[in-house]
Design an enzyme around this catalytic site. Structure first.
Site, short mmCIF file in Angstrom:
data_model
loop_
_atom_site.label_atom_id
_atom_site.label_comp_id
_atom_site.label_asym_id
_atom_site.label_seq_id
_atom_site.Cartn_x
_atom_site.Cartn_y
_atom_site.Cartn_z
N ASP A 112 0.85 -1.18 0.00
CA ASP A 112 0.00 0.00 0.00
C ASP A 112 0.89 1.23 0.00
O ASP A 112 1.77 1.39 0.85
CB ASP A 112 -0.91 0.00 1.24
N GLU A 166 -1.25 -0.93 -6.00
CA GLU A 166 -2.40 -0.22 -6.54
C GLU A 166 -2.00 0.54 -7.80
O GLU A 166 -0.90 1.09 -7.88
CB GLU A 166 -2.94 0.77 -5.52
N ASP A 205 -3.31 1.56 6.91
CA ASP A 205 -2.38 1.13 5.87
C ASP A 205 -2.19 -0.38 5.87
O ASP A 205 -2.09 -1.00 4.80
CB ASP A 205 -1.03 1.84 6.06
#
Length: 414
Positions: free
Chosen positions: A179, A266, A347
């Site tokens: 992340d 991501e 997170d």
């Protein structure tokens, strides 16, 4: 396959003069035929292609006013025309903006497409001879091209493109979800433990030095030699910031690639994030650069980079019960799931969900947010329109036979 290596060059005075002439000739050819193409397009509705520009350049070099073009290597001038044609193609296919005229006050570069060799501690270039270089490792394959560039701080570099042997896909390791954030640059979950790496923030680190240099620049008289020297001093601070960021991201990506076989990240829209009030921190973190480094380093070693869709709710989704907390905002760093009462670090929960989504993509070769049904029911796409927003690299897990260990187990989990 092709590989590249960027090395520092140390040309002598004569070679610097010759490079300056080559930079100027290639820049002139680019600007001349960019203007000529624009003029012809306005008059006839059709521009010039590479063959037409190349034939015209041959005649142009024979004219008395343009004899200086003969001082540069012919292949570099032809390569400049090829680059111009590629720039127009990228524009018409909406991959880039319209080509711009080049300036002698910015970074300069030329490409030698042939006749380049590595000799001792130098690079042999046409019409220049052997240019002293700092080559960190041996290049055994055939050299395809060499791109020589000069930065705004008067440093010379050569990007060497050469052939290498095909990869042996035998990499083993973990599957990790990452992340990306501003409080913690990366939060990593490898299936067992969480770890975080803080950002170094080089722009803020050198902000005071940059401010003083720019204040001194504003006091210099425009057009004076002192102002030109001060411009270089400002450029050196910007170069220091860029090098610091790049060095940190190279070391971080190397550590992650060495420890993992598959990395899931991501697919962030950095361009959109740069329009927000957090733009300075987003650009200083270098999210796009880190993903790029991870991608090519994993590819070289037989690993795999999975990009989860940017609309996947990794932060708001509880990884225990799949409850989606729509009331979560950016200021909340920790939260408790209303459904299962599990305490989440924002997170760490996102990294966990990103990893699970990456495993699902590997096992099903589908893209987007899915809702996994109980009792062995089929996987159903919740948002059917998610595919048009996605830039996830799709590849069947069967095509990559090198997935071993935990990866192979993950393919049969669902």
């Amino acid at each position: 396959m092709l590989n590249s290596l960027k090395v520092r060059l140390y040309p002598n005075k004569e070679q610097q003069t010759a490079l300056a002439k080559s930079f100027g000739c290639c820049r002139f050819v680019w600007n001349y035929y960019l203007e000529k193409t624009n003029t012809q397009y306005r008059e006839t509705g059709k521009g010039l292609n590479y063959n037409e520009m190349s034939n015209d350049l041959t005649q142009l070099k024979k004219q008395p006013d343009y004899l200086f073009l003969q001082e540069a290597t012919a292949a570099t001038l032809q390569q400049s025309l090829k680059n111009l044609e590629a720039a127009f193609k990228n524009f018409f296919q909406k991959r880039a903006r319209f080509p711009k005229f080049k300036s002698k006050h910015k970074k300069q570069s030329i490409r030698y497409p042939e006749s380049c060799l590595i000799k001792g501690n130098g690079v042999k270039l046409p019409k220049l001879g052997v240019v002293k270089a700092r080559i960190p490792k041996a290049i055994s394959g055939k050299i395809k091209s060499v791109t020589v560039s000069k930065t705004s701080t008067d440093k010379y570099f050569a990007a060497i493109l050469f052939e290498t042997d095909d990869l042996i896909l035998n990499k083993t390791g973990k599957i990790s979800g990452i992340d990306l954030g501003l409080t913690s640059l990366v939060t990593i979950f490898d299936g067992e433990t969480y770890s975080k790496v803080d950002p170094i923030k080089p722009t803020r680190k050198y902000a005071k030095r940059l401010k003083r240099r720019q204040q001194a620049l504003s006091r210099k008289t425009k057009g004076s030699n002192n102002r030109k020297e001060q411009v270089k001093r400002v450029a050196k601070v910007h170069e220091k910031i860029a090098n610091t960021r790049q060095d940190f991201l190279h070391k971080l990506s190397r550590k992650l690639v060495d420890e993992n076989q598959v990395i899931v990240v991501e697919n962030l829209c950095v361009k959109g994030l740069a329009r927000t009030k957090l733009a300075k921190s987003v650009l200083d973190a270098g999210f796009g650069m880190l993903i790029n480094f991870l991608g090519y380093k994993l590819e070289r070693e037989g690993g795999k980079l999975i990009e989860v869709d940017r609309f996947f709710p990794s932060t708001k989704l509880c990884h225990c019960c799949q409850f989606k907390n729509n009331s979560l905002n950016l200021s909340v760093r920790e939260w408790v799931c209303p459904s299962c009462q599990t305490h989440h670090d924002r997170d760490e929960n996102a990294a966990h969900n990103i990893r699970e989504e990456g495993i699902r993509i590997l096992s099903t070769n589908t893209v987007g947010h899915t809702e996994i049904q109980a009792c062995g029911e089929d996987v159903r796409l919740v948002n059917a329109c998610i595919k048009k927003h996605s830039s996830v690299k799709q590849e069947s897990p069967v095509e990559r036979a090198s997935l071993t260990g935990e990866c192979q187990q993950a393919l049969f989990t669902f």
